[in-house]
Design an enzyme around this catalytic site. Structure first.
Site, PDB file in Angstrom:
ATOM      1  N   SER A  49       0.807  -1.221   0.000  1.00  0.00           N
ATOM      2  CA  SER A  49       0.000   0.000   0.000  1.00  0.00           C
ATOM      3  C   SER A  49       0.836   1.264   0.000  1.00  0.00           C
ATOM      4  O   SER A  49       0.296   2.370  -0.127  1.00  0.00           O
ATOM      5  CB  SER A  49      -0.916   0.020   1.236  1.00  0.00           C
ATOM      6  OG  SER A  49      -1.819  -1.058   1.211  1.00  0.00           O
ATOM      7  N   CYS A  95     -14.195  -2.874  20.045  1.00  0.00           N
ATOM      8  CA  CYS A  95     -15.274  -1.962  19.654  1.00  0.00           C
ATOM      9  C   CYS A  95     -16.576  -2.255  20.406  1.00  0.00           C
ATOM     10  O   CYS A  95     -17.273  -1.332  20.855  1.00  0.00           O
ATOM     11  CB  CYS A  95     -15.503  -2.037  18.149  1.00  0.00           C
ATOM     12  SG  CYS A  95     -15.696  -3.704  17.490  1.00  0.00           S
ATOM     13  N   HIS A  97     -22.482  -1.066  15.669  1.00  0.00           N
ATOM     14  CA  HIS A  97     -22.867  -2.237  16.458  1.00  0.00           C
ATOM     15  C   HIS A  97     -24.013  -1.875  17.395  1.00  0.00           C
ATOM     16  O   HIS A  97     -24.043  -0.781  17.963  1.00  0.00           O
ATOM     17  CB  HIS A  97     -21.693  -2.734  17.305  1.00  0.00           C
ATOM     18  CG  HIS A  97     -20.576  -3.341  16.520  1.00  0.00           C
ATOM     19  ND1 HIS A  97     -20.660  -3.628  15.174  1.00  0.00           N
ATOM     20  CD2 HIS A  97     -19.315  -3.718  16.899  1.00  0.00           C
ATOM     21  CE1 HIS A  97     -19.531  -4.156  14.767  1.00  0.00           C
ATOM     22  NE2 HIS A  97     -18.695  -4.220  15.789  1.00  0.00           N
TER      23      HIS A  97
END
Length: 335
Positions: free
Chosen positions: A43, A130, A243
């Site tokens: 990348s 998370c 979520h």
């Protein structure tokens, strides 16, 4: 950029969390004197259009990242274990988004609204999972007011929690389903379109998955309640972002839902959405892209009675569950 600002590095800058970190730094006007973007060799040398202009992604080197004041790691746990401590040896504050150091007793696990003080003076700080980050934003104000005896949570987790390629799988295979074509799966253990999968991460000896146990371990550490009984069921659902979690708590003191609503409405980083008559409650559609964690459906629990509460939370797992929380830690630690 500011002459008196901090030089910040993002390692893993081309991934979903890394790109969100760039956006959050800009939106929060973090005092930057420079921004260095690092990624893997494949990348590197990419040009990224960012709010700070077009920036070139560089291949990671320890020496280049060590020259920065703050290093945000949005990489794998193996990478973090290899480089995180070395990055802090020259004075940089390192904030790791992986699970590599979350359970180390000498590494603080920080949600700034709850235990931000632990980040001050530290060279290595862990960002929580998370699901946990979204959960504790609602749990902590209630814990402070009523105490906690038990926590039971079921999470409904968006496909972006498994990465950008997983989102593309949802889109591609949903299109296949709608067109009557065969539906496959690669990033999930079963096809995800129009399905829910009660399996995230690997199963442990106790029958829970590692994702579910992360919620147990990290909630205890963040709230500083080592023996708090916590049980979690983690479910992957066919949404793109944010979520959601259904939460039941047993409290140490009697809890009044009206008082709980008032407390949550005043809690930093929390947005109360609790008007069932108007069909207003937390949802991924409204939580996506938002900094605050939504809380609603607050009601007395029918099992635990006056010492029980049920509620529903929803939060953007790429923001409060990752990039936003990391930048907030940087604001505290690098102040």
């Amino acid at each position: 950029m500011r002459v008196d600002g901090k030089r910040v590095a993002i390692v893993g800058a081309t991934g979903a969390v890394g790109t969100e970190m760039i956006s959050v730094l800009h939106r929060r006007a973090f005092p930057l004197s420079g921004l260095e973007l690092f990624a893997s060799e494949r990348s590197a040398e990419r040009k990224l259009d960012t709010p700070f202009g077009t920036l070139t992604v560089k291949p990671f080197t320890l020496e280049a990242a060590q020259a920065c004041d703050v290093v945000l790691l949005a990489v794998s746990g193996d990478f973090a274990k290899k480089h995180a401590r070395a990055l802090g040896e020259k004075g940089a504050v390192v904030i790791d988004n992986s699970s590599a150091f979350r359970y180390d007793p000498d590494v603080p696990l920080v949600v700034p609204e709850i235990n931000g003080r632990l980040a001050r003076g530290q060279r290595l700080i862990a960002n929580p999972n998370c699901t946990t980050a979204v959960l504790v934003m609602a749990l902590n104000p209630l814990y402070a007011a009523f105490g906690l005896e038990k926590v039971i949570v079921s999470s409904y987790q968006a496909t972006s929690g498994a990465g950008a390629a997983a989102v593309e799988e949802l889109k591609r295979e949903t299109a296949n389903w709608l067109a009557g074509r065969e539906v496959g799966h690669e990033h999930f253990v079963h096809p995800i379109p129009f399905n829910v999968i009660p399996h995230i991460d690997t199963f442990q000896d106790n029958g829970y998955t590692r994702e579910e146990m992360k919620v147990v371990w990290e909630t205890r550490k963040i709230l500083d309640v080592p023996n708090l009984p916590v049980s979690c069921t983690a479910v992957r659902i066919p949404t793109i972002r944010a979520h959601a979690e259904a939460v039941t708590i047993e409290t140490a003191k009697p809890v009044d839902p009206a008082v709980a609503r008032q407390i949550l409405s005043e809690a930093p980083g929390v947005r109360l959405i609790d008007d069932p008559a108007a069909n207003a409650y937390p949802m991924p559609l409204t939580a996506s892209g938002a900094y605050d964690v939504e809380v609603g459906r607050i009601r007395q629990n029918l099992i635990f009675g006056e010492r029980g509460l049920d509620f529903f939370v929803c939060g953007d797992q790429l923001l409060k569950g990752a990039a936003l929380n990391a930048v907030q830690i940087a604001e505290v630690a690098a102040a």
